[in-house]
Design a protein around this motif. Structure first.
Motif, PDB file in Angstrom:
ATOM      1  N   THR A   1       0.818  -1.229   0.000  1.00  0.00           N
ATOM      2  CA  THR A   1       0.000   0.000   0.000  1.00  0.00           C
ATOM      3  C   THR A   1       0.849   1.275   0.000  1.00  0.00           C
ATOM      4  O   THR A   1       0.381   2.331  -0.417  1.00  0.00           O
ATOM      5  N   ALA A   2       2.085   1.194   0.484  1.00  0.00           N
ATOM      6  CA  ALA A   2       2.908   2.394   0.516  1.00  0.00           C
ATOM      7  C   ALA A   2       3.664   2.589  -0.804  1.00  0.00           C
ATOM      8  O   ALA A   2       3.729   3.701  -1.335  1.00  0.00           O
ATOM      9  N   LYS A   3       4.205   1.502  -1.362  1.00  0.00           N
ATOM     10  CA  LYS A   3       5.066   1.643  -2.544  1.00  0.00           C
ATOM     11  C   LYS A   3       4.305   1.577  -3.872  1.00  0.00           C
ATOM     12  O   LYS A   3       4.621   2.290  -4.819  1.00  0.00           O
ATOM     13  N   ASP A   4       3.344   0.650  -3.929  1.00  0.00           N
ATOM     14  CA  ASP A   4       2.689   0.402  -5.223  1.00  0.00           C
ATOM     15  C   ASP A   4       1.302   1.002  -5.294  1.00  0.00           C
ATOM     16  O   ASP A   4       0.370   0.384  -5.799  1.00  0.00           O
ATOM     17  N   TYR A   5       1.172   2.218  -4.749  1.00  0.00           N
ATOM     18  CA  TYR A   5      -0.191   2.734  -4.620  1.00  0.00           C
ATOM     19  C   TYR A   5      -0.898   2.952  -5.957  1.00  0.00           C
ATOM     20  O   TYR A   5      -2.106   2.799  -6.054  1.00  0.00           O
ATOM     21  N   THR A   6      -0.131   3.286  -7.014  1.00  0.00           N
ATOM     22  CA  THR A   6      -0.823   3.517  -8.298  1.00  0.00           C
ATOM     23  C   THR A   6      -1.428   2.205  -8.820  1.00  0.00           C
ATOM     24  O   THR A   6      -2.510   2.203  -9.385  1.00  0.00           O
ATOM     25  N   LYS A   7      -0.710   1.108  -8.594  1.00  0.00           N
ATOM     26  CA  LYS A   7      -1.239  -0.182  -9.058  1.00  0.00           C
ATOM     27  C   LYS A   7      -2.495  -0.557  -8.276  1.00  0.00           C
ATOM     28  O   LYS A   7      -3.452  -1.092  -8.832  1.00  0.00           O
ATOM     29  N   ILE A   8      -2.457  -0.296  -6.967  1.00  0.00           N
ATOM     30  CA  ILE A   8      -3.640  -0.619  -6.155  1.00  0.00           C
ATOM     31  C   ILE A   8      -4.843   0.199  -6.621  1.00  0.00           C
ATOM     32  O   ILE A   8      -5.938  -0.320  -6.793  1.00  0.00           O
ATOM     33  N   ARG A   9      -4.615   1.481  -6.873  1.00  0.00           N
ATOM     34  CA  ARG A   9      -5.738   2.341  -7.268  1.00  0.00           C
ATOM     35  C   ARG A   9      -6.407   1.864  -8.548  1.00  0.00           C
ATOM     36  O   ARG A   9      -7.600   2.076  -8.743  1.00  0.00           O
ATOM     37  N   ASN A  10      -5.605   1.214  -9.440  1.00  0.00           N
ATOM     38  CA  ASN A  10      -6.197   0.697 -10.669  1.00  0.00           C
ATOM     39  C   ASN A  10      -6.944  -0.611 -10.465  1.00  0.00           C
ATOM     40  O   ASN A  10      -7.772  -0.983 -11.288  1.00  0.00           O
ATOM     41  N   SER A  11      -6.637  -1.307  -9.382  1.00  0.00           N
ATOM     42  CA  SER A  11      -7.255  -2.630  -9.255  1.00  0.00           C
ATOM     43  C   SER A  11      -8.307  -2.747  -8.161  1.00  0.00           C
ATOM     44  O   SER A  11      -8.849  -3.814  -7.945  1.00  0.00           O
ATOM     45  N   VAL A  12      -8.596  -1.637  -7.471  1.00  0.00           N
ATOM     46  CA  VAL A  12      -9.650  -1.731  -6.450  1.00  0.00           C
ATOM     47  C   VAL A  12     -10.820  -0.790  -6.753  1.00  0.00           C
ATOM     48  O   VAL A  12     -10.664   0.206  -7.463  1.00  0.00           O
ATOM     49  N   GLY A  13     -11.968  -1.136  -6.211  1.00  0.00           N
ATOM     50  CA  GLY A  13     -13.120  -0.247  -6.249  1.00  0.00           C
ATOM     51  C   GLY A  13     -13.416   0.171  -4.826  1.00  0.00           C
ATOM     52  O   GLY A  13     -13.262  -0.628  -3.893  1.00  0.00           O
ATOM     53  N   TYR A  14     -13.798   1.431  -4.618  1.00  0.00           N
ATOM     54  CA  TYR A  14     -13.993   1.926  -3.254  1.00  0.00           C
ATOM     55  C   TYR A  14     -15.295   2.720  -3.181  1.00  0.00           C
ATOM     56  O   TYR A  14     -15.494   3.664  -3.945  1.00  0.00           O
ATOM     57  N   MET A  15     -16.155   2.315  -2.308  1.00  0.00           N
ATOM     58  CA  MET A  15     -17.388   3.059  -2.069  1.00  0.00           C
ATOM     59  C   MET A  15     -17.301   3.624  -0.655  1.00  0.00           C
ATOM     60  O   MET A  15     -17.478   2.900   0.318  1.00  0.00           O
TER      61      MET A  15
END
Lengths: 247, 310
Positions: free
Chosen positions: B71-85
């Motif tokens: 979550t600290a280093k690869d945040y751009t990848k996480i943002r592309n692969s999760v949905g958040y409500m």
């Protein structure tokens, strides 16, 4: 015979063509805990605003603490308490400042404010927090304090609009202990809730659907009437038939 | 592989002298394809955990990963692969239903058509209002639109922060049905709720209070951990019964629970119930009924809660 605290007869409120409250008729006895449940958009808030003297009905009649909802709204406001989850206390005032503020508005004298304020704080066990800003209190304390403030002037009726949303299970129950105590003192409690277990704590309740009152009885009788074993199921049966949705 | 892991996450807010501990050494993991519930009251730290996992907030210490990314280093990848409500309605109020959906599809470099199969069941319910501004929708419809927008880029992990708070029973039941169908498509779901009755709908649950994870298990195993016998009592005068049971010296806890009250004894004396009944019959109740019952999630939560505010 018990005294009547709230009486509504074919009470109706229209906004243009939209009938928000559709000829509801019911009465609430003095000292009763009366539940008012319904889906989002059923018309609960509109009905409650009329009974609090904040909105005029389109037709029908109602009295609250004996006063008319058309002509005597100021007298109604002086005889009721009100608390909601969304708005209760001022975060940037201290605990005691909030008490002083509300008790002052409700017309208590300086001496009464001091005496009742102190006994209220000791009852809640938070005398040491008198000078704490409300913003930094845990939610559960805030809700209990807000309720105690809403009845500090010993009103005839207190209106509670979803008072326990989001509160932890233990605090939620402590909150209901306060409601029971108020009812024991003769204060009529008119309460809306989304928690169906809390519907069970009411002496009687109504389920409002599409602006109408579809059912009104004790929790036990409602369950019998719909041949189910929980209020959740009573509510589900009634509300599923609703045609309109919304807030 | 775990879809979500948290290892000793700590998060505090505020300045030095007024620090608030929001999350206190939280650790758990969520398996791929699992529906995992985070159950706890307001202020427990649920939203802070969501914000850390969706890379919107950095923890003070500890590590976390989502879909295999840090979550600290690869945040751009996480943002592309999760949905958040998020808990608060966060779509554009002055865009229409369709424009909001179009917007979210576009910023994730996709189209509504490409992933329509994921949202179809939900979107058809709000499609009649597709030209209405989001701000003018009812609570239930807003919730459905927000879910569509969180799904339109085909996320592998879905974060839902209190999607059913303040929503009536009928809409809550419908919403959980939608979640079941999404889970069937292989999406991992982390969902939080203050409603204990929704916990049983999850594969596993974590109970959280004051920033601490109190328990992680299946709903069935969670209630099996209840340490003592639990009884339910009811009568025609519940308020009097409540006071009487609470004042009985051997009672460890007694709480109202819908139409009855649940209580436990301090000791496991086999004659506890007879003795209590004898005491209660001094001023008889009509329809007094006492029986042993199976604890539920809420019973367990109350049991392990820290004493409220002593």
């Amino acid at each position: 015979m018990s005294e009547i605290a709230i009486k509504a007869d074919k009470l109706t409120k229209k906004f243009d063509d939209f009938v928000a409250v559709d000829a509801i008729t019911f009465d609430v006895k003095q000292g009763e805990i009366f539940g008012f449940v319904g889906a989002n958009g059923a018309g609960k808030t509109t009905a409650m605003r009329i009974l609090c003297g904040l909105s005029k009905p389109t037709s029908g009649s109602a009295t609250v603490a004996g006063f008319d909802v058309y002509k005597e709204t100021e007298k109604i406001k002086r005889n009721i308490g009100y608390m909601s989850q969304k708005f209760s206390l001022y975060d940037d005032l201290t605990v005691m400042e909030n008490i002083t503020f509300y008790a002052g508005i409700y017309g208590l004298s300086d001496k009464e404010i001091k005496d009742r304020g102190e006994s209220l704080l000791s009852q809640l066990g938070i005398s040491h927090e008198a000078k704490t800003f409300v913003a930094s209190l845990p939610l559960g304390w805030k809700q209990k304090l807000a309720f105690s403030v809403a009845v500090i002037h010993e009103p005839k009726i207190v209106f509670l609009d979803e008072p326990t949303g989001g509160v932890d299970p233990v605090t939620r129950r402590q909150f209901w202990d306060l409601i029971y105590e108020a009812a024991d003192r003769g204060i009529t409690v008119f309460v809306t809730t989304h928690y169906m277990d809390e519907a069970e704590y009411c002496n009687r309740l109504t389920v409002m659907v599409d602006g109408k009152i579809d059912a009104l009885d004790t929790p036990t009788n409602l369950k019998k009437q719909f041949s189910v074993d929980s209020m959740d199921k009573v509510f589900y049966q009634l509300a599923r038939a609703a045609k309109r949705s919304g807030d | 592989m775990a879809a979500i892991t948290l290892d000793n996450i700590v998060k505090t807010y505020g300045e030095k002298d007024k620090k608030v501990l929001a999350v206190d050494r939280a650790s758990f993991s969520v398996e791929e394809g699992e529906m995992f519930g985070l159950i706890g009251p307001d202020g427990a730290g649920k939203t802070t955990l969501f914000r850390i996992l969706t890379t919107l907030l950095l923890p003070d210490s500890g590590t976390a990963s989502v879909a295999g990314y840090d979550t600290a280093k690869d945040y751009t990848k996480i943002r592309n692969s999760v949905g958040y409500m998020p808990g608060r309605f966060s779509l554009y109020q002055d865009l229409t239903v369709e424009e909001n959906l179009q917007f979210f599809a576009t910023i994730f470099n996709t189209t509504i058509e490409e992933n329509y199969h994921l949202i179809k069941d939900i979107y058809v319910q709000i499609e009649p209002f597709k030209d209405r501004r989001a701000g003018k929708l009812s609570g239930g419809m807003k919730q459905k639109l927000a879910l569509c927008c969180a799904l339109i880029h085909k996320p592998t992990v879905l974060f839902l922060d209190e999607p059913t708070t303040g929503v009536d029973v009928v809409s809550r039941v419908e919403f959980w049905d939608m979640l079941k169908r999404l889970k069937a498509q292989g999406i991992t779901i982390l969902v939080s709720t203050p409603y204990m009755d929704e916990a049983v709908l999850c594969d596993r649950i974590a109970l959280i209070q004051n920033g601490k994870i109190l328990s992680v298990d299946t709903p069935e195993n969670t209630v099996r951990k209840y340490p003592t016998k639990l009884y339910a009592a009811r009568s025609d005068d519940m308020h009097r019964l409540l006071k009487e049971i609470r004042s009985y010296p051997d009672i460890a806890s007694c709480f109202t629970f819908g139409e009855s009250m649940h209580f436990t004894f301090r000791s496991d004396d086999p004659h506890n119930i007879e003795k209590l009944k004898a005491k209660l019959n001094k001023a008889p109740h009509e329809y007094l009924e006492i029986k042993e019952i199976q604890p539920g999630i809420e019973d367990y939560f109350i049991q392990i809660s820290e004493p409220a505010h002593e």
